[in-house]
Scaffold this motif. Structure first.
Motif, PDB file in Angstrom:
ATOM      1  N   LYS A  66      -3.568  -1.300  -2.174  1.00 20.22           N
ATOM      2  CA  LYS A  66      -2.205  -1.860  -2.080  1.00 20.22           C
ATOM      3  C   LYS A  66      -2.261  -3.356  -2.348  1.00 20.22           C
ATOM      4  O   LYS A  66      -3.223  -4.034  -1.953  1.00 20.22           O
ATOM      5  N   MET A  67      -1.248  -3.836  -3.028  1.00 18.93           N
ATOM      6  CA  MET A  67      -1.099  -5.274  -3.229  1.00 18.93           C
ATOM      7  C   MET A  67      -0.041  -5.759  -2.248  1.00 18.93           C
ATOM      8  O   MET A  67       0.960  -5.077  -1.996  1.00 18.93           O
ATOM      9  N   GLY A  68      -0.271  -6.941  -1.670  1.00 15.46           N
ATOM     10  CA  GLY A  68       0.688  -7.470  -0.703  1.00 15.46           C
ATOM     11  C   GLY A  68       1.030  -8.918  -0.968  1.00 15.46           C
ATOM     12  O   GLY A  68       0.381  -9.597  -1.769  1.00 15.46           O
TER      13      GLY A  68
ATOM     14  N   VAL B  66       8.878  -0.448   7.028  1.00 21.61           N
ATOM     15  CA  VAL B  66       8.816   0.271   5.747  1.00 21.61           C
ATOM     16  C   VAL B  66       9.375  -0.612   4.641  1.00 21.61           C
ATOM     17  O   VAL B  66      10.343  -1.342   4.854  1.00 21.61           O
ATOM     18  N   GLU B  67       8.740  -0.559   3.467  1.00 19.32           N
ATOM     19  CA  GLU B  67       9.236  -1.353   2.349  1.00 19.32           C
ATOM     20  C   GLU B  67       9.162  -0.569   1.039  1.00 19.32           C
ATOM     21  O   GLU B  67       8.275   0.272   0.872  1.00 19.32           O
ATOM     22  N   PRO B  68      10.114  -0.856   0.122  1.00 27.13           N
ATOM     23  CA  PRO B  68      10.191  -0.106  -1.138  1.00 27.13           C
ATOM     24  C   PRO B  68       9.252  -0.681  -2.193  1.00 27.13           C
ATOM     25  O   PRO B  68       9.197  -1.890  -2.382  1.00 27.13           O
ATOM     26  N   GLU B  69       8.541   0.216  -2.866  1.00 25.09           N
ATOM     27  CA  GLU B  69       7.526  -0.232  -3.830  1.00 25.09           C
ATOM     28  C   GLU B  69       7.545   0.635  -5.090  1.00 25.09           C
ATOM     29  O   GLU B  69       8.208   1.668  -5.151  1.00 25.09           O
ATOM     30  N   ILE B  70       6.747   0.215  -6.067  1.00 21.57           N
ATOM     31  CA  ILE B  70       6.452   1.010  -7.260  1.00 21.57           C
ATOM     32  C   ILE B  70       4.952   1.302  -7.199  1.00 21.57           C
ATOM     33  O   ILE B  70       4.168   0.416  -6.859  1.00 21.57           O
TER      34      ILE B  70
ATOM     35  N   LEU C 243       6.953   4.286  -0.948  1.00 22.51           N
ATOM     36  CA  LEU C 243       7.291   3.573   0.284  1.00 22.51           C
ATOM     37  C   LEU C 243       5.989   3.166   0.937  1.00 22.51           C
ATOM     38  O   LEU C 243       5.079   4.002   1.076  1.00 22.51           O
ATOM     39  N   GLU C 244       5.861   1.904   1.305  1.00 26.19           N
ATOM     40  CA  GLU C 244       4.691   1.499   2.078  1.00 26.19           C
ATOM     41  C   GLU C 244       5.102   1.299   3.532  1.00 26.19           C
ATOM     42  O   GLU C 244       6.133   0.679   3.812  1.00 26.19           O
ATOM     43  N   ILE C 245       4.280   1.825   4.442  1.00 22.15           N
ATOM     44  CA  ILE C 245       4.458   1.544   5.872  1.00 22.15           C
ATOM     45  C   ILE C 245       3.429   0.466   6.212  1.00 22.15           C
ATOM     46  O   ILE C 245       2.222   0.717   6.148  1.00 22.15           O
TER      47      ILE C 245
ATOM     48  N   GLY D  95       3.546  -3.601  -4.412  1.00 21.34           N
ATOM     49  CA  GLY D  95       4.069  -4.632  -3.491  1.00 21.34           C
ATOM     50  C   GLY D  95       5.544  -4.402  -3.193  1.00 21.34           C
ATOM     51  O   GLY D  95       6.239  -3.709  -3.938  1.00 21.34           O
ATOM     52  N   GLY D  96       5.999  -4.992  -2.116  1.00 22.95           N
ATOM     53  CA  GLY D  96       7.383  -4.777  -1.662  1.00 22.95           C
ATOM     54  C   GLY D  96       8.409  -5.443  -2.574  1.00 22.95           C
ATOM     55  O   GLY D  96       8.224  -6.588  -2.985  1.00 22.95           O
ATOM     56  N   ALA D  97       9.485  -4.716  -2.857  1.00 26.23           N
ATOM     57  CA  ALA D  97      10.565  -5.265  -3.687  1.00 26.23           C
ATOM     58  C   ALA D  97      11.651  -5.931  -2.839  1.00 26.23           C
ATOM     59  O   ALA D  97      12.507  -6.632  -3.370  1.00 26.23           O
TER      60      ALA D  97
END
Ligand code: 0L1
Ligand code: MG
Length: 254
Positions: free
Chosen positions: A56-58, A100-104, A132-134, A224-226
């Motif tokens: 995961k990229m953050g 929770v955050e929306p990702e690709i 979705l990343e938690i 990463g989160g959008a």
């Protein structure tokens, strides 16, 4: 500093969903020390039988970089044990204070590592999907410095991936709506991920190379989160709609 002891402490906090004080209260970890702790703590997970399935990229948005006081993105490792079922129930008991955050997501078809162009990065991609990343910092009150968060696997704790789409899909500026209980909680665009999610994949290739690793065929890369992340709570219905890529979601259980 005993990095193996710190790795044991973050790993135990993650395994038992227990919050711990941030290490920077005592002595901040350098970025290099923090990645060494992350690698050691992940070795403990692999020794328990979890398999690495990607990364995961953050901190891929300007706002998050400023918030944590960094000028580069961070990364963490994903394992099969972190995968949550699309349409399933996510148990809060597994987490400390999850958001929770929306990702690709990217699915790799070829290895990728080192300094690569956006074109080279995309030519190594098999497919793209909504995700979705938690994120779940193991530190008290979700408070940390950059060394703390990297040591804690960059808050990586769970993820859901939707159906895979053609890698030629234009993902530069897709509308993304994160709904909670049928209402839009966060609205954004895939362009918020470093201007284009492929830039995150380029950074991923560079960062894994600096750890002597590579992205492998079959790996998942969360870009990463959008938008900002939303705190999770028991009873919520979480649904992400991504323009052209469809919907994914889960319910939050005890
Ligand atoms: O995925 C992310 O951008 C989160 C990275 C770590 C910072 C946080 O937990 O908010
Ligand atoms: Mg994220």
């Amino acid at each position: 500093m005993d990095l193996a002891k710190i790795a044991e402490s973050v790993d135990e906090a993650a395994r038992t969903a227990t919050e711990i004080p941030q290490f920077s209260d005592e002595k901040p970890l350098s970025v290099e020390e923090a990645y060494a702790v992350q690698a050691l703590s992940m070795q403990r997970r692999y020794a328990r039988g979890e398999k690495r399935v990607g990364i995961k990229m953050g901190l891929t948005s300007r706002a998050k970089m400023i918030q944590v006081g960094v000028s580069d993105v961070v990364w963490g490792r994903l394992t099969d044990g972190m995968r949550e079922e699309e349409g399933g129930v996510v148990s809060m008991a597994k987490y400390v204070h999850p958001r929770v955050e929306p990702e690709i997501a990217f699915l790799m078809k070829k290895p990728l590592s080192g300094e690569v162009s956006a074109l080279e990065a995309m030519s190594a991609v098999e497919a793209v999907a909504p995700a979705l990343e938690i994120i779940d910092s193991r530190y008290k009150a979700f408070k940390f410095d950059v060394g703390d968060v990297i040591a804690d696997n960059s808050s990586s704790s769970g993820f859901v991936v939707g159906s895979w789409h053609n890698p030629e899909t234009d993902i530069s500026n897709l509308g993304m709506v994160l709904n909670i209980d049928g209402r839009a909680g966060e609205i954004g665009s895939s362009a918020a991920i470093l201007g284009h999610p492929v830039r995150s994949l380029v950074s991923a290739a560079r960062m894994v190379a600096s750890a002597g690793e590579e992205l492998k065929a079959g790996d998942i890369v969360l870009a990463g989160g959008a938008t900002a992340a939303i705190p999770m709570a028991v009873g919520q219905s979480v649904l992400l709609e991504v323009e052209g890529l469809g919907q994914i979601g889960f319910k939050v259980g005890e």
